[in-house]
Design an enzyme around this catalytic site. Structure first.
Site, PDB file in Angstrom:
ATOM      1  N   ASN A 121       0.845  -1.194   0.000  1.00 17.15           N
ATOM      2  CA  ASN A 121       0.000   0.000   0.000  1.00 17.15           C
ATOM      3  C   ASN A 121       0.879   1.242   0.000  1.00 17.15           C
ATOM      4  O   ASN A 121       1.923   1.292   0.667  1.00 17.15           O
ATOM      5  CB  ASN A 121      -0.999   0.000   1.159  1.00 17.15           C
TER       6      ASN A 121
ATOM      7  N   ASN B 218      -1.024   8.571   0.819  1.00 17.66           N
ATOM      8  CA  ASN B 218      -0.768   9.927   0.344  1.00 17.66           C
ATOM      9  C   ASN B 218      -1.380  10.923   1.320  1.00 17.66           C
ATOM     10  O   ASN B 218      -2.406  10.622   1.941  1.00 17.66           O
ATOM     11  CB  ASN B 218      -1.384  10.101  -1.059  1.00 17.66           C
ATOM     12  N   ALA B 219      -0.761  12.115   1.417  1.00 15.77           N
ATOM     13  CA  ALA B 219      -1.295  13.169   2.281  1.00 15.77           C
ATOM     14  C   ALA B 219      -2.723  13.531   1.869  1.00 15.77           C
ATOM     15  O   ALA B 219      -3.534  13.936   2.696  1.00 15.77           O
ATOM     16  CB  ALA B 219      -0.395  14.396   2.213  1.00 15.77           C
TER      17      ALA B 219
ATOM     18  N   TYR C 288      -5.583  11.717   1.354  1.00 15.91           N
ATOM     19  CA  TYR C 288      -5.828  10.319   1.723  1.00 15.91           C
ATOM     20  C   TYR C 288      -6.457   9.482   0.614  1.00 15.91           C
ATOM     21  O   TYR C 288      -6.129   8.315   0.443  1.00 15.91           O
ATOM     22  CB  TYR C 288      -6.717  10.230   2.969  1.00 15.91           C
TER      23      TYR C 288
ATOM     24  N   CYS D 197      -4.024   0.566  -2.596  1.00 13.82           N
ATOM     25  CA  CYS D 197      -3.830  -0.643  -1.787  1.00 13.82           C
ATOM     26  C   CYS D 197      -2.739  -1.528  -2.376  1.00 13.82           C
ATOM     27  O   CYS D 197      -2.425  -1.452  -3.580  1.00 13.82           O
ATOM     28  CB  CYS D 197      -5.116  -1.453  -1.744  1.00 13.82           C
TER      29      CYS D 197
ATOM     30  N   GLU E  87      -2.821  -4.728  -3.052  1.00 15.16           N
ATOM     31  CA  GLU E  87      -3.286  -5.658  -4.084  1.00 15.16           C
ATOM     32  C   GLU E  87      -3.322  -4.981  -5.447  1.00 15.16           C
ATOM     33  O   GLU E  87      -2.922  -5.546  -6.464  1.00 15.16           O
ATOM     34  CB  GLU E  87      -4.696  -6.169  -3.747  1.00 15.16           C
TER      35      GLU E  87
ATOM     36  N   CYS F 156      -9.946  -5.318   0.296  1.00  9.27           N
ATOM     37  CA  CYS F 156     -11.109  -4.432   0.396  1.00  9.27           C
ATOM     38  C   CYS F 156     -11.986  -4.615  -0.848  1.00  9.27           C
ATOM     39  O   CYS F 156     -11.616  -5.292  -1.815  1.00  9.27           O
ATOM     40  CB  CYS F 156     -10.651  -2.977   0.537  1.00  9.27           C
TER      41      CYS F 156
ATOM     42  N   CYS G 124     -10.497  -3.576  -4.217  1.00  8.88           N
ATOM     43  CA  CYS G 124      -9.477  -4.533  -4.672  1.00  8.88           C
ATOM     44  C   CYS G 124     -10.108  -5.834  -5.160  1.00  8.88           C
ATOM     45  O   CYS G 124      -9.624  -6.437  -6.119  1.00  8.88           O
ATOM     46  CB  CYS G 124      -8.459  -4.793  -3.561  1.00  8.88           C
TER      47      CYS G 124
END
Ligand code: THU
Length: 131
Positions: A42, A45-46, A48, A53, A55, A86, A89
């Site tokens: 994964n 990033n700032a 979000y 992910c 996968e 998730c 994914c």
């Protein structure tokens, strides 16, 4: 390459996880039918929502290298029994075949094997687009 070995690769690559916001490390190892393995982690990033992910990182690496035929994907997080992909994914993996196996658990313990179609029943797929 057996599934325990694949899961071990997912566990090992997890060290490269870039997850300073969640501190939730995830590693994935995607086994192509020709025996090649593509790993992923994964990458947060700032901003979000820009996070990807583990996968999907692995699938994107494989597809961009010309590989689209997959046997299985192993997923490892730091949770005890391992964790499942998730929803996004699952959809992303399923694009490349509903028989792809998802491997979770621990390489030194219990391993669970599920098919992606079992984890995402009644999935939206390319078949819908052709109706
Ligand atoms: N994450 C994955 O890498 N794979 C999943 O299937 C679930 C969630 C990541 C995204 C984020 O960096 C962190 O785990 C917490 O959600």
């Amino acid at each position: 390459m057996d599934y325990r070995e694949l899961l071990k690769m997912a566990e090992e690559i997890k060290r490269n996880s870039y997850s300073p916001y969640s501190n939730f490390r995830v590693g994935a190892a995607l086994l192509a039918k020709d025996g090649r393995v593509f790993t992923g982690v994964n990458v947060e990033n700032a901003s979000y929502g820009a996070t990807i992910c583990a996968e999907r990182t692995a699938v994107v690496k494989a597809v961009s290298e010309g590989q689209r035929d997959f046997d299985a994907i192993a997923v490892s997080s730091d949770t005890d029994g391992g964790s499942f992909p998730c929803g996004i994914c699952r959809q992303f993996i399923g694009e490349f075949g509903d028989g792809i196996k998802v491997i979770t658990g621990r390489s030194d313990g219990e391993i669970r094997v599920h098919s992606i179609s079992g984890l995402l029943p009644h999935a939206f797929s390319k078949d819908e687009l052709n109706k």
